[in-house]
Design a protein around this motif. Structure first.
Motif, PDB file in Angstrom:
ATOM      1  N   VAL A 176      55.585   6.254  88.059  1.00 39.22           N
ATOM      2  CA  VAL A 176      54.855   5.572  86.957  1.00 39.22           C
ATOM      3  C   VAL A 176      53.890   6.525  86.056  1.00 39.22           C
ATOM      4  N   LEU A 177      53.497   7.628  86.471  1.00 41.37           N
ATOM      5  CA  LEU A 177      52.991   8.358  85.637  1.00 41.37           C
ATOM      6  C   LEU A 177      53.731   9.048  84.670  1.00 41.37           C
ATOM      7  N   GLY A 184      44.190  11.912  85.368  1.00 38.51           N
ATOM      8  CA  GLY A 184      43.114  12.251  86.311  1.00 38.51           C
ATOM      9  C   GLY A 184      43.108  11.583  87.942  1.00 38.51           C
ATOM     10  N   GLU A 185      43.309  10.361  87.776  1.00 38.15           N
ATOM     11  CA  GLU A 185      43.589   9.526  89.264  1.00 38.15           C
ATOM     12  C   GLU A 185      44.833  10.548  89.874  1.00 38.15           C
ATOM     13  N   TYR A 186      45.795  10.824  89.424  1.00 34.33           N
ATOM     14  CA  TYR A 186      47.057  11.195  89.996  1.00 34.33           C
ATOM     15  C   TYR A 186      46.782  12.620  90.524  1.00 34.33           C
ATOM     16  N   VAL A 187      45.911  13.326  89.881  1.00 34.69           N
ATOM     17  CA  VAL A 187      45.408  14.783  90.307  1.00 34.69           C
ATOM     18  C   VAL A 187      44.549  14.711  91.531  1.00 34.69           C
ATOM     19  N   GLN A 188      43.945  13.777  91.631  1.00 33.47           N
ATOM     20  CA  GLN A 188      42.761  13.748  92.806  1.00 33.47           C
ATOM     21  C   GLN A 188      43.568  12.823  94.042  1.00 33.47           C
ATOM     22  N   THR A 189      44.698  12.182  93.785  1.00 29.78           N
ATOM     23  CA  THR A 189      45.436  11.834  94.839  1.00 29.78           C
ATOM     24  C   THR A 189      46.308  12.368  95.380  1.00 29.78           C
ATOM     25  N   TYR A 202      39.643  16.106  86.143  1.00 31.35           N
ATOM     26  CA  TYR A 202      40.065  16.207  85.061  1.00 31.35           C
ATOM     27  C   TYR A 202      39.370  15.027  84.028  1.00 31.35           C
ATOM     28  N   TYR A 203      38.663  15.493  82.940  1.00 30.91           N
ATOM     29  CA  TYR A 203      38.095  14.634  82.111  1.00 30.91           C
ATOM     30  C   TYR A 203      38.017  15.432  80.816  1.00 30.91           C
ATOM     31  N   LEU A 218      54.385  18.726  89.575  1.00 26.70           N
ATOM     32  CA  LEU A 218      53.929  17.863  88.466  1.00 26.70           C
ATOM     33  C   LEU A 218      54.170  18.580  87.072  1.00 26.70           C
ATOM     34  N   LEU A 219      53.975  19.835  86.852  1.00 22.45           N
ATOM     35  CA  LEU A 219      54.080  21.029  85.930  1.00 22.45           C
ATOM     36  C   LEU A 219      55.429  20.533  85.392  1.00 22.45           C
ATOM     37  N   HIS A 220      56.558  21.235  86.340  1.00 20.07           N
ATOM     38  CA  HIS A 220      57.760  20.750  86.187  1.00 20.07           C
ATOM     39  C   HIS A 220      58.176  19.788  85.489  1.00 20.07           C
ATOM     40  N   LEU A 221      57.929  18.397  86.215  1.00 24.61           N
ATOM     41  CA  LEU A 221      58.293  17.051  85.798  1.00 24.61           C
ATOM     42  C   LEU A 221      57.715  16.727  84.337  1.00 24.61           C
ATOM     43  N   ILE A 222      56.440  17.297  83.764  1.00 24.08           N
ATOM     44  CA  ILE A 222      55.820  16.954  82.782  1.00 24.08           C
ATOM     45  C   ILE A 222      56.479  17.805  81.652  1.00 24.08           C
ATOM     46  N   THR A 223      56.652  18.996  81.981  1.00 29.52           N
ATOM     47  CA  THR A 223      57.370  19.859  80.874  1.00 29.52           C
ATOM     48  C   THR A 223      58.721  19.535  80.476  1.00 29.52           C
ATOM     49  N   GLY A 224      59.145  18.791  81.243  1.00 28.18           N
ATOM     50  CA  GLY A 224      60.651  18.174  81.053  1.00 28.18           C
ATOM     51  C   GLY A 224      60.800  17.213  80.041  1.00 28.18           C
ATOM     52  N   VAL A 225      59.651  16.890  79.446  1.00 23.28           N
ATOM     53  CA  VAL A 225      59.669  16.044  78.163  1.00 23.28           C
ATOM     54  C   VAL A 225      60.338  16.576  76.936  1.00 23.28           C
TER      55      VAL A 225
END
Length: 228
Positions: free
Chosen positions: A32-33, A206-211, A219-220, A1-8
């Motif tokens: 989707v996220l 937040g939903e993604y983190v929990q699933t 996360y909130y 998740l960190l790798h993919l989001i920092t890729g922006v």
């Protein structure tokens, strides 16, 4: 998740027509996220550079669209609270303190202002460093695309990883409700440079983190119902 989001940060330099993930595959929920985070989080960047990212950003799905449910990690009741050196995060910190919630104040980067502010809380602190690849700055000097990125989304992913490593069951931000509203631009639609501080991102992330990460990590934004 960190790798993919920092890729922006790197995606925006060239805005390539194809996104490829080497070494592992993602499911449709992850795609989707990421697509929402890149398209909406780069909204101001796209507008200022005359680009249209809608329908252009597609992450390859290489797994079943149904992911197995993740288990809980047994995280302790402890809040990792993002502190920014301003009044908003201090309101959250004091509210959690009043509620008797144990917390660590955390920030990313080397701001001395934030460091002094965090020390004044008298709480445990966590300062995380982040470095961009130096090649990116050279690309920018050569005229690569540049502009606003969803920094809060990146910081959120960093703090989720930190919470797992620290055994904390909450990642708390202090984004109030006006962050959810952007500017309506004729011919473009809504552009919100604070999109990753808004309710839409908070919900989907937040939903993604929990699933996908752990079911017992929350996360909130504590100040979401409030205004300035």
């Amino acid at each position: 998740l960190l790798h993919l989001i920092t890729g922006v940060s790197y995606y925006k330099a060239a805005v390539p027509a194809e996104i490829r993930i080497d070494g592992y595959a993602i499911d449709s929920a992850t795609a989707v996220l990421l697509e929402q985070t890149y398209v909406h989080g780069l909204g101001e960047f796209a507008y200022r550079n005359g680009l249209n990212l809608h329908g252009r950003i597609r992450f390859p799905v290489g797994q079943s669209s149904v992911s197995p449910a993740v288990a809980s990690l047994g995280l302790r009741e402890h809040a990792l609270v993002a502190i920014g050196g301003g009044k908003d995060s201090l309101v959250s910190i004091e509210a959690l303190r009043s509620a008797g919630v144990e917390q660590t104040v955390a920030w990313i980067g080397g701001s001395q202002l934030i460091s002094v502010c965090a020390a004044r809380t008298g709480l445990p602190t966590l300062n995380i460093g982040r470095a961009l690849a130096p090649e990116l700055f050279e690309y920018n000097r050569q005229g690569a695309w540049n502009g606003h990125i969803p920094v809060t989304a990146i910081n959120s992913a960093i703090l989720v990883l930190a919470a797992v490593l620290q055994g904390a069951n909450q990642v708390v931000f202090s984004n109030e409700r006006s962050a959810s509203y952007g500017s309506m631009i004729p011919g473009t639609g809504e552009v919100n440079h604070q999109w990753s501080k808004g309710w839409a991102f908070e919900q989907v992330f937040g939903e993604y983190v929990q699933t996908h990460v752990t079911a017992d990590l929350h996360y909130y934004s504590l100040l979401r119902p409030l205004s300035e």
